[in-house]
Design an enzyme around this catalytic site. Structure first.
Site, PDB file in Angstrom:
ATOM      1  N   ILE A 127       8.709   3.948   0.378  1.00 45.88           N
ATOM      2  CA  ILE A 127       7.184   3.114   0.493  1.00 45.88           C
ATOM      3  C   ILE A 127       6.687   3.350   1.924  1.00 45.88           C
ATOM      4  O   ILE A 127       7.228   2.466   2.691  1.00 45.88           O
ATOM      5  CB  ILE A 127       7.263   1.839  -0.308  1.00 45.88           C
ATOM      6  N   HIS A 128       4.997   3.960   2.349  1.00 50.97           N
ATOM      7  CA  HIS A 128       5.376   3.933   3.584  1.00 50.97           C
ATOM      8  C   HIS A 128       4.037   3.651   4.026  1.00 50.97           C
ATOM      9  O   HIS A 128       3.307   3.170   4.669  1.00 50.97           O
ATOM     10  CB  HIS A 128       5.515   5.011   4.115  1.00 50.97           C
ATOM     11  N   ARG A 129       2.780   3.327   2.585  1.00 53.25           N
ATOM     12  CA  ARG A 129       1.529   4.044   3.014  1.00 53.25           C
ATOM     13  C   ARG A 129       1.181   2.437   2.723  1.00 53.25           C
ATOM     14  O   ARG A 129       1.667   1.291   2.233  1.00 53.25           O
ATOM     15  CB  ARG A 129       0.685   3.969   1.866  1.00 53.25           C
TER      16      ARG A 129
ATOM     17  N   ARG B 171       8.088   1.263   9.070  1.00 54.50           N
ATOM     18  CA  ARG B 171       7.225   0.168   9.543  1.00 54.50           C
ATOM     19  C   ARG B 171       7.065  -0.577   8.130  1.00 54.50           C
ATOM     20  O   ARG B 171       7.202  -1.969   7.824  1.00 54.50           O
ATOM     21  CB  ARG B 171       5.656   0.673   8.890  1.00 54.50           C
TER      22      ARG B 171
END
Length: 365
Positions: free
Chosen positions: A213-215, A246
């Site tokens: 999960i990074h967007r 992030r």
């Protein structure tokens, strides 16, 4: 021929390896690393594992807002172009590095070559969508991974310099899958993953979900991020997450429960290939991971409303899952009929690097 090539993020390192190997046999390539991804496990390890030549320039842009990152890169890339005076500048994909490189070259009247041109999610809220559309419209040679990408460009009136070369990520997966198997067979992969306490984990092959999960559309939305990890908590199999920095920061800020979730450091490319190939399913918001799962014949659930890789949706290999209600749980628990269907060859013949080099040397003719 002399090219300046711009790279800066994990997917670009993967694509650069097969291209550089072919192109450098008879031509000169000046490799510029923007430093957009600077964590060792998301940058340095890829150069070592994939045999990517050492960058000729490392801008070291680091983190920052889109404007800050892009502005810093524009300034430095322009200096490099003026010094090197290449025959063309090559960019990959849809990152800030991509757009900065393309803009710098275009304003100096240096031909822009865009590898992975023509992708569209038709979601302008995504920074990646803005980057890819803008880059395509100032590129001179648009090298597409699929026929769908060619068709997308035609709809926008772009037909000159457009060539379907196949997907260079398929080249990378094919050339590294056996290496990955040899390195991590017989449980050796477990020695390289540990949780945050340093404890070696015990995961059985095909008995875990592999998630990334990074967007920003997910990590910057408190409600969405909570719903994603709430779904992870209720999945029937454990969830293994090589965590993007992030996302790690956001989870801590929101004090989100990690029940049924094991966090590990970002994985190198060879380990990631093994984790994908041996997962029960990939759950991700990454574009590149959707394709890698498809190439390795692992079912995928994409935590987005759209995908630029619509080819992966054929026969249910990939399914989109909006972040709402119980949709995530329902999607990851679907019957995997796709495993009984052969995959159509939609991403080329695995020789995209060769086709890309030929297209560049012929000037798109």
């Amino acid at each position: 021929m002399k090219l300046v090539t711009i790279i800066g993020a994990r997917p670009q390192f993967i694509k650069a390896a097969p291209f550089s190997e072919v192109f450098r046999k008879e031509n000169k390539e000046v490799l510029v690393h923007t430093g957009q991804h600077y964590d060792a496990n998301m940058s340095t390890v890829f150069f070592a594992e994939l045999g990517i030549p050492k960058p000729d320039y490392n801008i070291g842009v680091g983190s920052g807002s889109h404007g800050v990152q892009t502005g810093r890169m524009l300034e430095k890339i322009e200096e490099i172009i003026l010094k090197e005076m290449p025959d063309g500048l090559l960019v990959y994909g849809d990152t800030n590095s991509t757009l900065a490189g393309a803009l710098s070259a275009s304003k100096l009247h240096i031909p822009v070559i865009h590898v992975e041109a023509g992708l569209r999610s038709y979601n302008k809220l995504m920074p990646e969508e803005q980057n890819r559309v803008l880059t395509d419209h100032i590129s001179d040679l648009l090298l597409c991974p699929t026929q769908t990408a060619v068709d997308n460009l035609e709809k926008e009136g772009i037909t000159a310099g457009v060539i379907n070369t196949g997907d260079i990520m398929l080249d990378a997966v094919q050339r590294n899958t056996q290496i990955s198997k040899n390195r991590y067979a017989d449980g050796a992969w477990l020695d390289e993953i540990s949780d945050e306490s340093g404890t070696i984990l015990s995961f059985k092959e095909k008995e875990y979900y592999l998630a990334t999960i990074h967007r920003a559309e997910n990590t910057d939305d408190d409600t969405k991020l909570r719903k994603i990890f709430s779904a992870f908590k209720r999945m029937e199999k454990p969830v293994l997450i090589p965590l993007h920095p992030r996302t790690r920061k956001r989870l801590a800020e929101l004090e989100i429960s990690l029940t049924n979730v094991t966090i590990i450091k970002p994985a190198g490319y060879l380990l990631m290939l093994y984790l994908i190939a041996n997962a029960y399913m990939v759950v991700t918001d990454s574009g590149g991971l959707q394709k890698e799962a498809y190439f390795l014949k692992t079912p995928c659930t994409t935590l987005r409303d759209q995908t630029e890789w619509i080819e992966t949706l054929e026969n249910g290999w990939n399914r989109l899952s909006p972040i709402a209600g119980n949709i995530i749980l329902e999607t990851v628990s679907r019957p995997l009929h796709c495993l009984q269907h052969p995959q159509p060859l939609l991403f080329g013949d695995g020789n995209a690097a060769k086709h890309i080099c030929q297209a560049i040397l012929k000037g798109g003719k």
